[in-house]
Design a protein around this motif. Structure first.
Motif, PDB file in Angstrom:
ATOM      1  N   GLU A  69      16.332  -4.898  -3.779  1.00 19.02           N
ATOM      2  CA  GLU A  69      16.229  -3.792  -4.734  1.00 19.02           C
ATOM      3  C   GLU A  69      17.510  -3.652  -5.555  1.00 19.02           C
ATOM      4  OE1 GLU A  69      15.231  -0.671  -2.055  1.00 19.02           O
ATOM      5  OE2 GLU A  69      13.058  -0.889  -2.390  1.00 19.02           O
ATOM      6  N   ARG A  70      18.639  -3.867  -4.916  1.00 19.68           N
ATOM      7  CA  ARG A  70      19.907  -3.822  -5.657  1.00 19.68           C
ATOM      8  C   ARG A  70      19.973  -4.951  -6.676  1.00 19.68           C
ATOM      9  NH1 ARG A  70      21.874  -2.521  -0.429  1.00 19.68           N
ATOM     10  NH2 ARG A  70      22.559  -4.678  -0.101  1.00 19.68           N
ATOM     11  N   GLU A  71      19.493  -6.134  -6.267  1.00 21.43           N
ATOM     12  CA  GLU A  71      19.486  -7.269  -7.192  1.00 21.43           C
ATOM     13  C   GLU A  71      18.553  -6.999  -8.368  1.00 21.43           C
ATOM     14  OE1 GLU A  71      20.152 -11.239  -8.724  1.00 21.43           O
ATOM     15  OE2 GLU A  71      21.291  -9.724  -7.628  1.00 21.43           O
ATOM     16  N   MET A  72      17.393  -6.405  -8.109  1.00 23.86           N
ATOM     17  CA  MET A  72      16.471  -6.060  -9.190  1.00 23.86           C
ATOM     18  C   MET A  72      17.129  -5.093 -10.171  1.00 23.86           C
ATOM     19  SD  MET A  72      13.313  -7.320  -9.471  1.00 23.86           S
ATOM     20  CE  MET A  72      12.307  -5.997 -10.140  1.00 23.86           C
ATOM     21  N   ALA A  73      17.833  -4.118  -9.643  1.00 25.85           N
ATOM     22  CA  ALA A  73      18.518  -3.150 -10.503  1.00 25.85           C
ATOM     23  C   ALA A  73      19.593  -3.832 -11.339  1.00 25.85           C
ATOM     24  CB  ALA A  73      19.115  -2.034  -9.660  1.00 25.85           C
ATOM     25  N   ARG A  74      20.312  -4.769 -10.723  1.00 24.93           N
ATOM     26  CA  ARG A  74      21.355  -5.493 -11.458  1.00 24.93           C
ATOM     27  C   ARG A  74      20.741  -6.329 -12.574  1.00 24.93           C
ATOM     28  NH1 ARG A  74      23.679 -10.170 -12.068  1.00 24.93           N
ATOM     29  NH2 ARG A  74      22.181 -11.225 -10.704  1.00 24.93           N
ATOM     30  N   LEU A  75      19.620  -7.003 -12.275  1.00 18.59           N
ATOM     31  CA  LEU A  75      18.952  -7.798 -13.298  1.00 18.59           C
ATOM     32  C   LEU A  75      18.447  -6.911 -14.438  1.00 18.59           C
ATOM     33  CD1 LEU A  75      16.884 -10.264 -11.055  1.00 18.59           C
ATOM     34  CD2 LEU A  75      18.915 -10.804 -12.400  1.00 18.59           C
ATOM     35  N   ALA A  76      17.859  -5.780 -14.082  1.00 16.27           N
ATOM     36  CA  ALA A  76      17.350  -4.861 -15.111  1.00 16.27           C
ATOM     37  C   ALA A  76      18.479  -4.373 -16.009  1.00 16.27           C
ATOM     38  CB  ALA A  76      16.634  -3.692 -14.456  1.00 16.27           C
ATOM     39  N   ARG A  81      13.846  -9.181 -16.690  1.00 16.28           N
ATOM     40  CA  ARG A  81      12.680  -8.771 -15.926  1.00 16.28           C
ATOM     41  C   ARG A  81      12.091  -9.960 -15.196  1.00 16.28           C
ATOM     42  NH1 ARG A  81       8.106  -5.768 -19.123  1.00 16.28           N
ATOM     43  NH2 ARG A  81       7.114  -6.362 -17.153  1.00 16.28           N
ATOM     44  N   ILE A  82      11.355  -9.694 -14.120  1.00 14.01           N
ATOM     45  CA  ILE A  82      10.631 -10.741 -13.399  1.00 14.01           C
ATOM     46  C   ILE A  82       9.147 -10.556 -13.674  1.00 14.01           C
ATOM     47  CG2 ILE A  82      10.114 -11.796 -11.175  1.00 14.01           C
ATOM     48  CD1 ILE A  82      12.730 -10.674 -10.111  1.00 14.01           C
ATOM     49  N   LEU A  83       8.525 -11.553 -14.273  1.00 12.76           N
ATOM     50  CA  LEU A  83       7.081 -11.539 -14.471  1.00 12.76           C
ATOM     51  C   LEU A  83       6.422 -12.262 -13.315  1.00 12.76           C
ATOM     52  CD1 LEU A  83       6.704 -12.367 -18.280  1.00 12.76           C
ATOM     53  CD2 LEU A  83       7.192 -10.178 -17.173  1.00 12.76           C
ATOM     54  N   GLY A  84       5.338 -11.698 -12.822  1.00 16.78           N
ATOM     55  CA  GLY A  84       4.616 -12.307 -11.713  1.00 16.78           C
ATOM     56  C   GLY A  84       3.183 -12.618 -12.083  1.00 16.78           C
ATOM     57  N   PRO A  85       2.340 -12.914 -11.101  1.00 17.00           N
ATOM     58  CA  PRO A  85       0.931 -13.232 -11.360  1.00 17.00           C
ATOM     59  C   PRO A  85       0.255 -12.140 -12.187  1.00 17.00           C
ATOM     60  CG  PRO A  85       1.488 -13.694  -9.077  1.00 17.00           C
ATOM     61  CD  PRO A  85       2.681 -12.993  -9.661  1.00 17.00           C
ATOM     62  N   GLY A  86      -0.536 -12.573 -13.142  1.00 16.39           N
ATOM     63  CA  GLY A  86      -1.207 -11.640 -14.032  1.00 16.39           C
ATOM     64  C   GLY A  86      -0.400 -11.258 -15.251  1.00 16.39           C
ATOM     65  N   GLU A  87       0.887 -11.592 -15.257  1.00 15.98           N
ATOM     66  CA  GLU A  87       1.757 -11.265 -16.385  1.00 15.98           C
ATOM     67  C   GLU A  87       2.226 -12.513 -17.127  1.00 15.98           C
ATOM     68  OE1 GLU A  87       4.239  -7.405 -15.100  1.00 15.98           O
ATOM     69  OE2 GLU A  87       4.614  -9.161 -13.813  1.00 15.98           O
ATOM     70  N   VAL A 104      12.771 -13.272 -17.354  1.00 16.79           N
ATOM     71  CA  VAL A 104      12.776 -13.155 -18.817  1.00 16.79           C
ATOM     72  C   VAL A 104      13.863 -12.193 -19.269  1.00 16.79           C
ATOM     73  CG1 VAL A 104      11.445 -12.540 -20.857  1.00 16.79           C
ATOM     74  CG2 VAL A 104      10.302 -13.609 -18.911  1.00 16.79           C
ATOM     75  N   GLU A 105      14.690 -12.675 -20.174  1.00 13.18           N
ATOM     76  CA  GLU A 105      15.714 -11.854 -20.826  1.00 13.18           C
ATOM     77  C   GLU A 105      15.238 -11.575 -22.245  1.00 13.18           C
ATOM     78  OE1 GLU A 105      20.544 -12.225 -21.510  1.00 13.18           O
ATOM     79  OE2 GLU A 105      19.319 -14.043 -21.507  1.00 13.18           O
ATOM     80  N   GLY A 106      15.175 -10.305 -22.621  1.00  7.21           N
ATOM     81  CA  GLY A 106      14.650  -9.961 -23.925  1.00  7.21           C
ATOM     82  C   GLY A 106      13.290  -9.309 -23.809  1.00  7.21           C
ATOM     83  N   ASP A 107      12.402  -9.600 -24.748  1.00  6.20           N
ATOM     84  CA  ASP A 107      11.088  -8.967 -24.809  1.00  6.20           C
ATOM     85  C   ASP A 107      10.032  -9.876 -24.186  1.00  6.20           C
ATOM     86  OD1 ASP A 107       8.786  -7.592 -25.350  1.00  6.20           O
ATOM     87  OD2 ASP A 107       8.966  -7.694 -27.537  1.00  6.20           O
ATOM     88  N   PRO A 108       9.503  -9.552 -23.003  1.00  7.80           N
ATOM     89  CA  PRO A 108       8.496 -10.421 -22.383  1.00  7.80           C
ATOM     90  C   PRO A 108       7.208 -10.507 -23.187  1.00  7.80           C
ATOM     91  CG  PRO A 108       9.341  -8.786 -20.814  1.00  7.80           C
ATOM     92  CD  PRO A 108       9.820  -8.388 -22.163  1.00  7.80           C
ATOM     93  N   GLU A 109       6.900  -9.474 -23.972  1.00 10.30           N
ATOM     94  CA  GLU A 109       5.640  -9.462 -24.700  1.00 10.30           C
ATOM     95  C   GLU A 109       5.568 -10.547 -25.769  1.00 10.30           C
ATOM     96  OE1 GLU A 109       4.639  -5.618 -26.156  1.00 10.30           O
ATOM     97  OE2 GLU A 109       4.786  -4.661 -24.178  1.00 10.30           O
ATOM     98  N   VAL A 110       6.722 -11.058 -26.178  1.00  9.56           N
ATOM     99  CA  VAL A 110       6.709 -12.092 -27.211  1.00  9.56           C
ATOM    100  C   VAL A 110       6.056 -13.378 -26.689  1.00  9.56           C
ATOM    101  CG1 VAL A 110       8.930 -13.238 -26.732  1.00  9.56           C
ATOM    102  CG2 VAL A 110       8.132 -13.021 -29.089  1.00  9.56           C
ATOM    103  N   LEU A 111       6.000 -13.558 -25.380  1.00 10.05           N
ATOM    104  CA  LEU A 111       5.370 -14.739 -24.792  1.00 10.05           C
ATOM    105  C   LEU A 111       3.879 -14.818 -25.105  1.00 10.05           C
ATOM    106  CD1 LEU A 111       7.221 -14.470 -21.418  1.00 10.05           C
ATOM    107  CD2 LEU A 111       7.277 -16.526 -22.827  1.00 10.05           C
ATOM    108  N   ALA A 112       3.282 -13.685 -25.460  1.00 12.35           N
ATOM    109  CA  ALA A 112       1.853 -13.659 -25.758  1.00 12.35           C
ATOM    110  C   ALA A 112       1.559 -13.865 -27.239  1.00 12.35           C
ATOM    111  CB  ALA A 112       1.252 -12.340 -25.291  1.00 12.35           C
TER     112      ALA A 112
END
Length: 305
Positions: A69-76, A81-87, A104-112
């Protein structure tokens, strides 16, 4: 009560796996394929895992939860962000070995975004090759919303990214190493500009992981899978550019040869195999490219593998 997020579970399981002897480490990718978004349930209910080794790993991972959880906060905080199944992009499902996650660094939505065009090439380009890359990106800019995809490697890739930044084209740069690793000042500066400009920098490698020839080859499959069209600007009959082209053709992605005097062996080979070609310095050919992009459909879906 909300369950454990996928990203936290992934980081905790990896930390627990790395702490175990190498012979007792269940592979994470098959684990993610089996559990998908429900990966956090393994930490909450280790007994749900049928395999004894997996149950033991899940119990250990539960003890790594706070660190994850600390690592997730540091990444955020770093904009990752971490994209997983379905994303993940649907095109990845056409791969025989699709990634189970993506940092993903930046806007993950651009992948779509569609259409997506990969502009790739050698790390040791000629001056004409760099001009050709810029000309192709300028043609891509004529079709609003087109996504530029490349690998941020020195040479043709970076020239394509620089041109896309100058023209305001949305783009994705796939890396062959973790987002926590840096290569050189130019790459760091481009990464920051891409992420800040509404694009994305992405990798399936964990943030601290380095690079090797294999990781760059693995990166190439993501470029090929996301693209609806691949344009190899300059390259030889072997190497990373040719590898990306082969992968794209296996996936059924269109490839156009980029033909100009001195373009190298790859263009001649592709033309000899009946691949459509264009001259990046021909206004008529660049108009033809823009017209093709305007009518480009999303990559064909073959269903999950």
């Amino acid at each position: 009560m909300a369950g454990i997020p996928f990203g936290v579970a992934l980081l905790a399981l990896r930390a627990a796996s790395r702490a175990r002897p190498s012979g007792g480490r269940p592979a994470l990718r098959p684990l993610v394929r089996a559990w998908g978004k429900r990966l956090g349930e393994l930490l909450e209910r280790p007994e749900a895992a049928g395999d004894p080794a997996l149950r033991a790993l899940a119990r250990e991972a539960a003890r790594w939860r706070a660190a994850a959880e600390r690592e997730m906060a540091r990444l955020a905080a770093s904009g990752i962000r971490i994209l997983g199944p379905g994303e993940l992009p649907e095109g990845f499902l056409d791969l025989p070995d699709p990634p189970g996650w993506l940092f993903v660094e930046g806007d993950p939505e651009v992948l779509a975004r569609r259409p997506a065009v990969a502009v790739v090439g050698t790390r040791r380009p000629s001056p004409e090759g760099l001009r050709a890359a810029r000309a192709l990106v300028e043609a891509i800019a004529r079709v609003p919303g087109t996504l530029l995809v490349s690998g941020l490697a020195p040479g043709i890739d970076r020239e394509a990214h620089r041109a896309a930044l100058a023209l305001g084209i949305p783009q994705v740069a796939f890396l062959g190493h973790g987002l926590g690793r840096s290569t050189d000042p130019e790459a760091r500066a481009l990464r920051a500009r891409i992420a800040a400009g509404g694009g994305a920098v992405a990798s399936e490698r964990f943030p601290e992981e380095g690079w090797s020839r294999w990781t760059f080859l693995a990166r190439n499959r993501l470029i090929a899978a996301l693209a609806g069209l691949v344009l190899p600007v300059e390259g030889s009959s072997s190497g990373g550019t040719a590898h990306t082209v082969r992968l794209a053709r296996r996936l059924g992605r269109p490839v156009w040869a980029v033909r100009w005097p001195g373009a190298g062996g790859l263009a001649r080979i592709l033309e000899g195999e009946g691949i459509p070609a264009l001259d990046p310095f021909s206004p008529a050919d660049l108009r033809r490219l823009a017209e093709a992009l305007a009518g480009l459909s999303p990559p064909p879906r073959r269903g999950p593998i």
